[in-house]
Design a protein around this motif. Sequence first.
Motif, mmCIF file in Angstrom:
data_model
loop_
_atom_site.group_PDB
_atom_site.id
_atom_site.type_symbol
_atom_site.label_atom_id
_atom_site.label_comp_id
_atom_site.label_asym_id
_atom_site.label_seq_id
_atom_site.Cartn_x
_atom_site.Cartn_y
_atom_site.Cartn_z
ATOM 1 N N SER A 1 1.056 -1.227 0.198
ATOM 2 C CA SER A 1 0.501 -0.460 -0.075
ATOM 3 C C SER A 1 0.864 1.383 -0.214
ATOM 4 O O SER A 1 1.756 1.149 0.602
ATOM 5 C CB SER A 1 -0.977 0.195 0.479
ATOM 6 N N GLY B 1 -13.552 0.584 -2.899
ATOM 7 C CA GLY B 1 -13.051 0.446 -3.299
ATOM 8 C C GLY B 1 -12.771 -0.410 -4.715
ATOM 9 O O GLY B 1 -14.249 -1.170 -5.510
ATOM 10 N N TYR C 1 -3.740 -4.288 -9.586
ATOM 11 C CA TYR C 1 -3.884 -3.046 -8.223
ATOM 12 C C TYR C 1 -5.078 -3.005 -8.296
ATOM 13 O O TYR C 1 -6.142 -3.195 -8.619
ATOM 14 C CB TYR C 1 -3.295 -1.549 -9.835
ATOM 15 N N TYR C 2 -5.019 -1.678 -6.379
ATOM 16 C CA TYR C 2 -6.138 -1.238 -6.223
ATOM 17 C C TYR C 2 -6.283 -0.182 -5.784
ATOM 18 O O TYR C 2 -5.445 0.261 -5.531
ATOM 19 C CB TYR C 2 -6.269 -2.585 -5.519
ATOM 20 N N TRP C 3 -7.364 0.649 -5.421
ATOM 21 C CA TRP C 3 -7.569 1.767 -5.915
ATOM 22 C C TRP C 3 -8.635 1.890 -4.620
ATOM 23 O O TRP C 3 -9.682 1.094 -4.529
ATOM 24 C CB TRP C 3 -7.472 2.985 -6.969
ATOM 25 N N THR C 4 -8.911 3.454 -3.388
ATOM 26 C CA THR C 4 -10.086 3.481 -2.476
ATOM 27 C C THR C 4 -10.353 4.783 -2.611
ATOM 28 O O THR C 4 -9.201 6.103 -3.808
ATOM 29 C CB THR C 4 -9.977 2.936 -1.272
ATOM 30 N N ASN D 1 -6.681 9.184 -0.295
ATOM 31 C CA ASN D 1 -6.990 7.666 -0.634
ATOM 32 C C ASN D 1 -5.635 7.126 -0.985
ATOM 33 O O ASN D 1 -4.634 7.155 -1.338
ATOM 34 C CB ASN D 1 -7.128 7.840 -2.471
ATOM 35 N N THR D 2 -6.062 5.217 -0.664
ATOM 36 C CA THR D 2 -5.016 4.385 -0.535
ATOM 37 C C THR D 2 -4.751 3.687 -1.770
ATOM 38 O O THR D 2 -6.243 3.538 -2.585
ATOM 39 C CB THR D 2 -5.376 3.536 0.481
ATOM 40 N N ALA D 3 -4.255 3.113 -2.075
ATOM 41 C CA ALA D 3 -3.830 2.130 -3.635
ATOM 42 C C ALA D 3 -2.484 2.194 -3.494
ATOM 43 O O ALA D 3 -2.055 1.968 -2.431
ATOM 44 C CB ALA D 3 -3.456 3.154 -4.300
#
Length: 234
Positions: free
Chosen positions: A90, A192, A211-214, A223-225
């Motif tokens: 993260s 997310g 990838y992920y993103w929120t 915003n975390t990713a």
Amino acid sequence: MYAVFGLKKVLTFITGLVVLVIIGLMVKESPTNFIEFGKTAWKVASGVVTALIIGGSIPFIYRRVWRFYEFVFKDAYPDLSGEWKGTIDSNYSVHRAIQSAASSPSESLNPLDPVKIDAISLEPFEAKLTIRASLLKINILMEVQGLTDRSDSYSVAATPVVAKNDEPHRLVYIYKSKHFKKAADDESNHTGAAEVQLRRHADGSIQMIGYYWTARNWRRAGNTAGILNFVRVD
């Protein structure tokens, strides 16, 4: 998982199966009363469709049929059902470094300086995925061990994307996440999304990476990713 084939192909398959059943009935019974035959054919056709849907919704049946499908077609979209273990890397560490510099009279950190940002390692978290796939849907549950607490997330929508040309198979999904013991400046729940590739290795193992993103703390640009990296273990 029916989206792997596309709705049009699924409907064509079901229609063809029903037609074959009706033709089989006509050959076997040689009907003279077509009204009664129509009623019988309708019942049989409805039974075939119902059996297909119910069978595809039962994990024991679904997983074995799909594994046979994978055996016949080597490049088939894999069955995602099972337990997955891996890590989430993260950018939370970057947010923390920027916040620390902003509140310090002596520290400085330019978030637009790629050299400074690249020097900050991503924060790794251990995580576990449980995926329950069937013919009609894909459910994804993720458990993440954070710095101070555990968080759970569950998918609200998931779509398999079949490979085209030389691209790998992919999975795209949207999820809701809940923190059990949130920090004072954090949110209890957030939404997310993720897009991951599915890679099948020579030993038969399947890796999920992407990838992920929120939308977590979006109003204050929190915003975390990051990167998801999982391997199926069961």
